[in-house]
Design a protein around this motif. Structure first.
Motif, PDB file in Angstrom:
ATOM      1  N   UNK A 442      37.939  32.543  37.461  1.00 11.21           N
ATOM      2  CA  UNK A 442      37.743  34.450  37.416  1.00 11.21           C
ATOM      3  C   UNK A 442      39.603  34.850  37.527  1.00 11.21           C
ATOM      4  N   UNK A 443      39.926  34.241  38.541  1.00  9.10           N
ATOM      5  CA  UNK A 443      41.442  34.655  39.046  1.00  9.10           C
ATOM      6  C   UNK A 443      42.508  35.080  37.545  1.00  9.10           C
ATOM      7  N   UNK A 444      42.293  33.868  36.513  1.00  6.65           N
ATOM      8  CA  UNK A 444      42.701  33.266  34.880  1.00  6.65           C
ATOM      9  C   UNK A 444      42.125  34.892  34.263  1.00  6.65           C
ATOM     10  N   UNK A 445      40.675  35.030  34.366  1.00  7.57           N
ATOM     11  CA  UNK A 445      40.278  36.095  33.425  1.00  7.57           C
ATOM     12  C   UNK A 445      40.834  37.762  33.937  1.00  7.57           C
ATOM     13  N   UNK A 446      40.241  37.562  34.915  1.00  8.55           N
ATOM     14  CA  UNK A 446      40.526  38.942  35.990  1.00  8.55           C
ATOM     15  C   UNK A 446      41.449  38.962  37.432  1.00  8.55           C
ATOM     16  N   UNK A 447      42.695  39.280  37.190  1.00  5.19           N
ATOM     17  CA  UNK A 447      43.224  39.534  38.798  1.00  5.19           C
ATOM     18  C   UNK A 447      42.707  40.735  39.170  1.00  5.19           C
ATOM     19  N   UNK A 448      42.218  41.482  38.722  1.00  3.99           N
ATOM     20  CA  UNK A 448      41.194  42.323  39.929  1.00  3.99           C
ATOM     21  C   UNK A 448      40.034  42.118  40.123  1.00  3.99           C
ATOM     22  N   UNK A 449      39.422  41.297  39.614  1.00  4.85           N
ATOM     23  CA  UNK A 449      37.760  40.500  39.952  1.00  4.85           C
ATOM     24  C   UNK A 449      38.112  40.088  41.359  1.00  4.85           C
ATOM     25  N   UNK A 450      39.445  38.873  40.524  1.00  6.35           N
ATOM     26  CA  UNK A 450      39.944  37.980  41.973  1.00  6.35           C
ATOM     27  C   UNK A 450      40.173  38.878  42.977  1.00  6.35           C
ATOM     28  N   UNK A 451      40.479  39.728  43.109  1.00  5.75           N
ATOM     29  CA  UNK A 451      41.267  40.776  44.235  1.00  5.75           C
ATOM     30  C   UNK A 451      39.607  41.257  44.998  1.00  5.75           C
ATOM     31  N   UNK A 452      39.391  41.343  44.320  1.00  3.18           N
ATOM     32  CA  UNK A 452      37.850  41.517  44.691  1.00  3.18           C
ATOM     33  C   UNK A 452      37.104  40.926  45.022  1.00  3.18           C
ATOM     34  N   UNK A 453      36.786  39.289  44.590  1.00  4.90           N
ATOM     35  CA  UNK A 453      35.778  38.412  45.002  1.00  4.90           C
ATOM     36  C   UNK A 453      36.160  37.025  45.675  1.00  4.90           C
ATOM     37  N   UNK A 454      37.735  37.066  44.723  1.00  3.63           N
ATOM     38  CA  UNK A 454      38.662  35.713  45.807  1.00  3.63           C
ATOM     39  C   UNK A 454      37.587  34.902  47.062  1.00  3.63           C
ATOM     40  N   UNK A 455      38.008  36.110  47.779  1.00  2.00           N
ATOM     41  CA  UNK A 455      38.088  35.924  49.236  1.00  2.00           C
ATOM     42  C   UNK A 455      37.035  35.001  50.031  1.00  2.00           C
ATOM     43  N   UNK A 456      35.848  35.609  48.918  1.00  2.00           N
ATOM     44  CA  UNK A 456      33.984  35.703  49.818  1.00  2.00           C
ATOM     45  C   UNK A 456      33.784  34.331  49.459  1.00  2.00           C
ATOM     46  N   UNK A 457      32.735  33.733  49.960  1.00  2.00           N
ATOM     47  CA  UNK A 457      32.343  32.778  49.969  1.00  2.00           C
ATOM     48  C   UNK A 457      31.630  32.756  48.477  1.00  2.00           C
ATOM     49  N   UNK A 458      30.776  32.059  47.831  1.00  2.61           N
ATOM     50  CA  UNK A 458      30.640  32.035  46.879  1.00  2.61           C
ATOM     51  C   UNK A 458      29.732  31.463  46.382  1.00  2.61           C
ATOM     52  N   UNK A 459      28.298  31.047  46.211  1.00  4.01           N
ATOM     53  CA  UNK A 459      27.321  29.279  45.507  1.00  4.01           C
ATOM     54  C   UNK A 459      26.325  29.917  44.484  1.00  4.01           C
ATOM     55  N   UNK A 460      26.548  28.809  43.259  1.00  5.02           N
ATOM     56  CA  UNK A 460      25.731  28.699  42.153  1.00  5.02           C
ATOM     57  C   UNK A 460      24.517  28.438  42.175  1.00  5.02           C
ATOM     58  N   UNK A 461      23.373  29.047  42.721  1.00  3.72           N
ATOM     59  CA  UNK A 461      21.969  28.760  42.606  1.00  3.72           C
ATOM     60  C   UNK A 461      21.076  28.695  41.537  1.00  3.72           C
ATOM     61  N   UNK A 462      21.025  28.255  40.285  1.00  2.00           N
ATOM     62  CA  UNK A 462      20.367  28.055  39.489  1.00  2.00           C
ATOM     63  C   UNK A 462      20.875  28.982  38.593  1.00  2.00           C
ATOM     64  N   UNK A 463      20.543  30.141  38.484  1.00  6.61           N
ATOM     65  CA  UNK A 463      20.800  31.313  37.216  1.00  6.61           C
ATOM     66  C   UNK A 463      21.904  31.907  38.040  1.00  6.61           C
ATOM     67  N   UNK A 464      22.091  31.961  39.305  1.00  6.98           N
ATOM     68  CA  UNK A 464      22.447  33.376  40.162  1.00  6.98           C
ATOM     69  C   UNK A 464      23.711  32.938  41.133  1.00  6.98           C
ATOM     70  N   UNK A 465      24.432  33.506  41.410  1.00  3.61           N
ATOM     71  CA  UNK A 465      25.754  33.513  41.614  1.00  3.61           C
ATOM     72  C   UNK A 465      25.319  34.245  43.019  1.00  3.61           C
ATOM     73  N   UNK A 466      25.279  33.409  44.589  1.00  8.22           N
ATOM     74  CA  UNK A 466      25.380  34.315  45.503  1.00  8.22           C
ATOM     75  C   UNK A 466      26.340  35.150  46.171  1.00  8.22           C
ATOM     76  N   UNK A 467      26.408  36.033  46.625  1.00  8.28           N
ATOM     77  CA  UNK A 467      28.429  35.991  47.213  1.00  8.28           C
ATOM     78  C   UNK A 467      27.891  36.941  48.832  1.00  8.28           C
ATOM     79  N   UNK A 468      28.092  36.325  49.736  1.00  9.71           N
ATOM     80  CA  UNK A 468      28.410  36.406  50.581  1.00  9.71           C
ATOM     81  C   UNK A 468      29.748  37.686  50.417  1.00  9.71           C
ATOM     82  N   UNK A 469      29.262  38.914  51.392  1.00  7.31           N
ATOM     83  CA  UNK A 469      29.697  39.552  51.654  1.00  7.31           C
ATOM     84  C   UNK A 469      29.648  40.226  53.534  1.00  7.31           C
TER      85      UNK A 469
END
Ligand SMILES: Nc1ncnc2c1ncn2[C@@H]1O[C@H](COP(=O)(O)OP(=O)(O)O)[C@@H](O)[C@H]1O
Ligand SMILES: [Mg+2]
Ligand SMILES: [Zn+2]
Length: 526
Positions: A442-469
């Protein structure tokens, strides 16, 4: 001869002179003309927009020797006495300085008597929201009685603090901030009248700083003139306005970037001790961070960022050590804190805001950890790389065609990476690791998105990315555009259509500025 400040000299003396507020001026003029004068008025609105001035014009209009009229004559003994503050029947009470108990009690007595010289006794109660409860009660009793010769004008910057019982007995006028165009016009008029010349942008600076208050604009102009003399240059204005705020803002951001929490808190304490206003410091910080963001985006100094070359050089040095998304995060965060800074605990709020901004700096630490993780994950590939290079052919190729060789290696690496990701069933890769890789992607693709999501906990489960807000990032789930963009990147990365699910972060830390203030409110039982 003593000097009278511009704001006093330029106090409007008749309705016609009032800048802006047409709705109020017209209504008051008409009611005076037609003799429908209310018993009590509530003038609410920001400071320096004409509340006191209009109260006095009203007092003159109803008491002018020439008769009750649309505009006071301003020459009769009554008008001049009211202008100089020496008319017996116009009583000004400043609720902010003495909170008014004695005055209101006394007022309970005096309202019974007829005016001594004028037609009406006019009570102008400034900062009325500061009255104490007994004072409000006394005032209420007075308002409930119907003496025809009294007029009350309650002026306040915080009408929500006026008890409803009082408010409902007043005719209410909401004063507005004065528009920038109107302020500039008035400043031009003043400069022309006082023989002051100025460079083109000067008035813009003053207006920007005044934020809708004509009095503030005039006071700033006064300060600038006393610094510059009869000609004002752009540099003079920059020197006079906000030099302190600018310095403080710079130092505060430097402390955040250099991870010097103690230094930052000391700086805040010192600045406030010197008598600077919390809100001013806050505004300075907002404006400085905005400039940082603009310079980073522009990759140079944009024409609309006002900075002299020395400040710019210094700022550039600072910018080298901070990423775009970090500044963006800070700006986002700081803008959300405005209400708190204006609220009941401005100093605490500023300190906590600083600590929160300081904590955001940890993003960079997270980034470093991620980087080392990614490096570890790629370790086996690198080893192959080294082996390859040891082989004479590869070595030779590398020497002879360095550019081509580089490309081939990169390409191979990329392909391997892709194939592994696509082939591997999710369960075989530790989920954290995968999400961690996704963050790097994400950081390589979009600094902007990395800015939003980079510090959040994320998990990949099957076809779902679970983001803890957490509380601070909760707003993201409503940002459809961002979420969609995020989803597309996730689908690209995982090689299949991914969905995004948001969950509340568990074990959330409670050190956000909101919680801190709530806790403080609980402790102080507010
Ligand atoms: N609407 C206005 N028109 C002209 N001058 C204004 C106006 N509002 C404020 N000023 C300037 O600011 C000074 C202070 O205004 P004042 O009426 O005391 O504001 P407030 O009571 O709303 O704080 C005035 O003496 C005048 O110089
Ligand atoms: Mg006032
Ligand atoms: Zn008069």
């Amino acid at each position: 001869m003593s000097y009278t400040v511009i704001a006093r000299r330029w106090r409007p003396r008749k309705f016609e002179d009032v800048v802006g507020q047409p709705h109020i001026v017209t209504t008051l003029k008409n009611s005076v003309k037609s003799g429908r004068i209310a018993h009590a008025y509530l003038f609410s609105g920001p400071r320096g927009v004409g509340k006191t001035s209009i109260s006095r014009i009203l007092a003159k209009a109803v008491n002018c020797v020439e008769g009750v009229r649309e505009e006071p004559c301003n020459v009769c003994p009554t008008c001049t006495a009211i202008d100089s503050g020496g008319f017996v029947d116009v009583i000004e009470i400043d609720a902010a300085s003495n909170r008014g108990i004695d005055e209101i009690r006394e007022l309970r007595e005096t309202v019974r008597y007829l005016p001594m010289e004028g037609r009406y006794k006019v009570y102008i109660i400034d900062e009325a929201h500061m009255l104490t409860e007994p004072a409000f009660n006394a005032l209420l009793k007075t308002l409930e009685e119907p003496p025809g010769h009294n007029i009350f004008v309650l002026a306040t910057t915080e009408s929500q603090k006026i008890p409803y019982t009082i408010m409902s007995r007043c005719q209410r006028f909401d004063f507005r901030r004065i528009s920038e165009a109107h302020i500039v016009e008035q400043l031009k008029r003043i400069c022309q009248d006082e023989g002051i010349s100025y460079e083109e942008k000067v008035l813009n600076y003053v207006v920007r700083e005044a934020d809708g208050s004509l009095r503030d604009a005039e006071s700033i102009l006064d300060q600038v003139i006393s610094y510059s003399g009869m000609h004002i240059s752009e540099k003079d204005v920059i020197d006079v306005i906000g030099v302190v705020q600018r310095e403080v803002a710079y130092d505060m951001v430097r402390c955040i970037i250099e991870r010097d929490a103690k230094g930052g808190l000391e700086l805040i304490a010192r600045t406030l001790e010197q008598g600077h206003d919390v809100y001013q410091v806050y505004r300075g910080l907002v404006s400085f961070l905005r400039d940082l963001l603009m310079i980073k985006v522009w990759n140079d100094k944009p024409p609309f960022v006002f900075m002299d070359s020395e400040e710019y050089e210094r700022t550039k040095g600072l910018l080298k050590r901070v990423e775009y998304y970090e500044i963006q995060n800070m700006v986002h965060h700081i803008l959300q804190a405005e209400d708190l800074i204006r609220g009941v605990f401005p100093k605490i709020s500023l300190e906590i805001l600083f600590i929160n901004l300081y904590n955001l700096g940890q993003l960079r630490d997270v980034e470093r950890i991620l980087e080392s993780r990614t490096a570890q994950a790629r370790e086996p590939e690198r080893k192959t790389d080294v082996h390859e290079r040891r082989e004479p052919i590869a070595e030779k190729r590398h020497v002879e065609y360095p550019a081509a060789a580089e490309k081939t290696v990169q390409h191979q690496e990329y392909e391997t990476h892709e194939t592994i990701e696509k082939r591997s069933p999710v369960a075989e890769i530790p989920v954290q690791q995968e999400a961690g890789d996704f963050v790097s992607y994400l950081r390589a693709k979009s600094v902007r998105l990395f800015g939003f999501f980079g510090s959040l906990d994320m998990n990949a489960e099957d076809d779902t990315v679970v983001v803890s807000l957490d509380k601070r990032s909760d707003y993201l789930k409503e940002q459809t555009d961002i979420v969609n963009e995020f989803k597309n990147h996730a689908s690209d990365f995982f090689g299949k259509e991914m969905r995004v699910r948001f969950v509340a972060a568990s074990g959330e830390r409670t050190d956000t500025i909101d919680d801190y203030v709530k806790e403080a409110e609980r402790l102080f039982k507010i």
